[in-house]
Scaffold this active site. Structure first.
Site, PDB file in Angstrom:
ATOM      1  N   GLU A 183       0.850  -1.189   0.000  1.00 41.27           N
ATOM      2  CA  GLU A 183       0.000   0.000   0.000  1.00 41.27           C
ATOM      3  C   GLU A 183       0.889   1.243   0.000  1.00 41.27           C
ATOM      4  OE1 GLU A 183      -3.937   1.592   2.425  1.00 41.27           O
ATOM      5  OE2 GLU A 183      -2.333   0.616   3.560  1.00 41.27           O
ATOM      6  N   LYS A 227     -10.138   0.289  -2.126  1.00 40.01           N
ATOM      7  CA  LYS A 227     -10.213  -0.020  -0.690  1.00 40.01           C
ATOM      8  C   LYS A 227     -11.577   0.353  -0.110  1.00 40.01           C
ATOM      9  CE  LYS A 227      -7.588   0.838   3.591  1.00 40.01           C
ATOM     10  NZ  LYS A 227      -6.448   1.611   4.147  1.00 40.01           N
ATOM     11  N   CYS A 281      -4.932  -3.493   3.611  1.00 46.77           N
ATOM     12  CA  CYS A 281      -4.628  -2.995   4.956  1.00 46.77           C
ATOM     13  C   CYS A 281      -5.783  -3.127   5.961  1.00 46.77           C
ATOM     14  CB  CYS A 281      -4.136  -1.554   4.850  1.00 46.77           C
ATOM     15  SG  CYS A 281      -3.199  -0.994   6.302  1.00 46.77           S
TER      16      CYS A 281
END
Length: 272
Positions: A44, A117, A161
């Site tokens: 990321e 995301k 994440c």
């Protein structure tokens, strides 16, 4: 022997300089490909760890166009590799925000998958505050990827994440061979939760987990946890890079997936 797939996870300590980060990524991707990797994953924010959160808004690109995406396509073709390109900032509907996006390129340099995301990190304490939602727009569609390599289909889940903390996302993706998770986990939360959460996602979904992390002290004063890992479907850590830049490699095995799912067919026992 059943099919195997050689994979690599690249770990970086990204800076505010996009060119510097892309040059680092190029070197590490080449190293992973030379080591035999057929699929490589970047972390990321690999292309930019800005001094301010708004730096990524200024660096955003339109989908399918821009110097970051052009170089990623070139990396894939130059190294004859499938490249899961961590996250880059893409244009969002709101002009003051970006989508934090994973793009996947095939060895011909074609973009073949995308994931924006979904879960955005945020916290506030007496002394510190951080809200991804101030500069990032949330995605809404879970990420899936199927690669046909060496006459074998490999199915992947794509997440990023903070998504790691939401097991319903992974259950919703169904049966996959491997979940790929680019991340920039903070040092504070990473030291207590990172490995536990990664191994839990592998065990409960009976699949491999390949994580690619940021791993060190950044110029913006952030410190990330690192520990990029390859974890097998039984929850064993096969490879780990504690900190600093570099890469790990390993193999996904169809035999191992079948073995774990046969001796403990938990996924078949679900009631909800």
């Amino acid at each position: 022997m059943s099919p195997e797939l050689k994979v690599a996870s690249i770990q970086m300590v990204s800076t505010p300089d996009i060119k510097e980060n892309l040059d680092t990524a190029a070197r590490l991707i080449k190293g992973a490909a030379t080591a035999g990797a057929e699929v490589a994953v970047l972390p990321e924010y690999f292309c930019l760890m800005g001094l301010k959160d708004t730096d990524k808004v200024r660096a955003r690109e339109a989908p399918g166009a821009g110097p970051i995406q052009e170089r990623l396509a070139a990396f894939a073709t130059e190294n004859n590799i499938h490249l899961v390109a961590g996250t880059i900032p893409l244009e969002a509907a709101e002009s003051n925000k970006v989508l934090n996006t994973t793009l996947v390129f095939d060895p011909q340099g074609q973009q073949i998958a995308r994931y924006d995301k979904i879960h955005l990190f945020g916290f506030q304490t007496a002394n510190e505050r951080y809200e991804e939602s101030e500069t990032i727009a949330a995605g809404s569609v879970p990420g899936e990827l199927t690669l046909h390599i060496n006459q074998t289909d490999w199915r992947f889940g794509l997440s990023i994440c903070y998504d790691l903390r939401f097991p319903e996302l992974y259950r919703g993706l169904g049966s996959v061979d491997c979940h790929i998770i680019p991340a920039a986990f903070t040092y504070t939360t990473g030291k207590d939760h990172w490995e536990i959460l990664l191994r839990a996602r592998a065990i409960e979904n009976q699949c491999y987990v390949l994580s690619s992390a940021q791993g060190g002290a950044h110029l913006n004063q952030r410190r990330t946890w690192g520990n990029s890992m390859l974890i097998d479907p039984w929850g064993a850590v096969l490879a780990n890079l504690p900190e600093g830049e570099g890469f790990i490699t390993g193999a996904l095995s169809k035999d191992k997936l079948k073995e774990v799912r046969s001796k403990l067919p938990a996924l078949k026992h679900r009631r909800l």
